[in-house]
Design a protein around this motif. Structure first.
Motif: not given
Length: 432
Positions: A136-144, A158-162, A185-192
Motif C-alpha cells: 500500500x505504501x507507508x507514510x510516516x507523519x510528524x514534526x520535521x 543509510x540503506x539508500x532506500x527510495x 511533514x511526511x516521509x513516504x516509502x512505496x514498499x510498505x
C-alpha cells in the motif's frame, strides 16, 4: 532516537553463538527447576527417557510458528506447544492486519532483517497458495525534527532506500483521507504495506505439519527442567522431552524464565475499526497508505486502510502495564473517546460507525529492541521474544534465524543488539 539505545552495527556481520552440545550428549542435570508455579517437589527421575524431538517450541504465535516451519523443513523433529489454539486472539499476533515497512524509524539495524523478511513473505505466499502481503505504501507523519521522521530518514539514507519527503500541503492533496497539522511533514516509502497475521500463522503451522512437526494445541507449559536426556517440559498434559527448546511465548516469557529476572513489561493495547463517514473511496488500499503519526507531545498512533472491515486505528504504546493473566479486555468509553478525537483531528472522514474493537498485548524490553539469544545458564534454550510491539513483520526472518542458530550455531545477521546481557546489566542497581 527518543531515548532509545543506539547501536553502531554492520548490516550483515556474521555472529557466532556457541552451539549446544552434540546431539547425543548433554551436560549433567543441574537439578534446577524452571517453574511458573513455584513448585518445590523433587527433580524428575534420571531414568532413561526416549527423546523423540530435536526442538520444542513454546508458543506458536508469529515467531514460534515461523520457527516451527523453518526447523521442520530442515528435517528437525519439531514439537510446538501453545496454551491456546493458534491463530487465536489471546496474545500479540492475532488479527487481520499488521504493518510492514522498510525505512525503519526505530533504528537502521532492522533494515537488513526486514529486507530478508520481504523475501521470505513472498516465498510463504507461494508455498501457502494464498497472499500474505498487500503493498500500500507507508507514510510516516510528524514534526520535521521528531523521532519518527528523523529516524525514518536516517534508515532511508543509510540503506539508500527510495522515499519521498512531503509537505503537509502535499499530503492533504495526495491523500485526502488525512488532515495533518500545518507544521507536519511526511516521509513516504512505496514498499510498505500490510501483512495478514491469521493467514500467516495458519500457513506456517500447516507447512510445519506437512514437514513432520507435531503441534500440541490448548496445552499450557507449567515449567521445564534440564535433564540428562534434554529439556523436560512440564505441561498441563504431561512431560515433553526435547534436545533443545525455543521460548517464543510473548507475554508468557518472563514466567518461563524466572531465574533470569528479565525486566520485561506486558503492555495493554487497544485497537479500533471504523467505517468512513464520507468518501469511502479515500480509504481503499489503493489510495490510503499505512501510516504512523507522531504528535507534538510524542504520542504515536497508526492507521491502516479499509480492507472491508473498516479503517484500523490504534495508539502505539502508552498502555497500562498488565500481565497475560490479569489483562482487562473491556474497552472503556474514555478509550473510545481518545480514538474518536484522533480521528476527528487527523482522519476526519473515517470517524463513522464503530465496526469493531480489540485488546492485545505488547511485551516490551526497556530499550524497545528484541531478544534473540541463548539462555545464559542453559545453552540448549533459545529465547526468541519479546519484540516490544513491532516484531510481527520480522517473524519470517526471525524464524529462519532461529533455525540457523539451532542447526548451525550462528546467523548471518548481527544479533548483538538483541543479546540478553544488555537487559541483565540494565536490571542491576547502580547507574540512574
Amino acid at each position: 532516537m527518543n531515548g532509545r539505545t543506539a547501536f553502531a552495527v554492520g548490516n550483515q556481520k556474521r555472529i557466532h553463538i556457541a552451539p549446544p552440545h552434540g546431539m547425543d550428549h548433554f551436560p549433567p542435570a543441574t537439578g534446577a527447576r524452571y517453574d511458573t508455579t513455584n513448585r518445590t517437589d523433587s527433580h524428575p527421575s534420571s531414568q532413561h527417557v526416549t527423546t523423540p524431538f530435536d526442538v520444542a517450541i513454546v508458543g506458536l504465535g508469529a515467531m514460534g510458528s515461523a520457527a516451527a516451519y523453518h526447523l521442520a523443513r530442515r528435517g528437525q523433529r519439531v514439537v510446538g506447544i501453545d496454551r491456546f489454539s493458534p491463530p487465536h486472539s489471546m496474545g500479540s499476533s492475532h488479527g487481520k492486519s499488521r504493518m510492514i515497512r522498510e525505512a525503519y524509524y526505530e533504528h537502521p539495524l532492522y533494515v537488513p532483517l526486514v529486507q530478508r523478511a520481504y523475501v521470505l513473505w513472498d516465498e510463504l505466499s507461494l508455498m501457502a497458495g494464498a497472499p500474505v502481503f498487500l503493498q500500500t505504501g507507508g507514510l510516516m507523519v510528524g514534526p520535521e525534527q521528531g523521532a519518527l521522521v528523523q529516524g525514518t530518514l536516517r534508515s532511508a539514507a543509510e540503506h539508500r532506500l527510495a522515499h519521498e519527503h512531503l509537505s503537509s500541503g502535499t499530503l492533504r492533496r495526495r491523500y485526502p483521507a488525512f488532515s495533518p497539522l500545518d507544521d507536519m511533514v511526511g516521509v513516504l516509502e512505496h514498499r510498505a504495506g500490510i501483512l495478514f497475521p491469521d493467514v500467516i500463522i495458519r500457513s506456517h503451522l500447516q507447512l510445519a505439519e506437512l514437514h513432520g512437526a507435531t503441534l500440541r494445541r490448548d496445552e499450557a507449559v507449567q515449567g521445564w527442567d534440564r535433564t540428562t536426556e534434554g529439556i523436560a517440559i512440564r505441561t498441563s498434559s504431561g512431560t515433553i522431552v526435547a534436545r533443545r527448546m525455543i521460548v517464543a511465548a510473548g507475554a508468557w516469557t518472563a514466567p518461563l524464565l524466572v531465574s533470569l529476572a528479565l525486566p520485561l513489561t506486558v503492555e495493554r493495547q487497544v485497537i479500533h475499526w471504523c467505517d468512513p463517514v464520507q468518501f469511502p473511496e479515500y480509504f481503499t488500499p489503493e489510495r490510503m497508505p499505512v501510516s504512523i503519526w507522531e504528535l507534538p507531545d510524542g504520542t504515536l498512533f497508526y492507521t491502516k486502510p479499509d480492507l472491508g472491515d473498516g479503517v484500523k486505528i490504534g495508539v502505539h504504546h502508552g498502555g497500562a502495564t498488565v500481565t497475560a493473566e490479569s489483562i482487562d479486555r473491556h474497552i472503556s468509553d474514555a478509550e473510545d473517546a481518545r480514538i474518536y478525537d484522533l480521528l476527528r483531528r487527523f482522519v476526519p472522514f473515517a470517524k463513522g460507525h464503530l465496526r469493531d474493537r480489540a485488546v492485545c498485548m505488547y511485551t516490551n524490553t526497556p530499550d524497545a529492541h528484541f531478544v534473540v539469544d541463548r539462555h545464559p545458564e542453559v545453552e540448549e534454550v533459545l529465547i526468541l521474544s519479546p519484540c516490544s510491539g513491532h516484531g510481527f513483520k520480522f517473524a519470517s526472518v526471525l524464524g529462519e534465524v532461529a533455525a540457523d542458530l539451532v542447526t548451525r550455531g550462528s546467523s548471518d545477521f548481527d544479533l548483538t543488539p538483541f543479546a540478553l546481557q544488555r537487559l541483565r546489566a540494565a536490571s542491576q542497581p547502580g547507574d540512574v
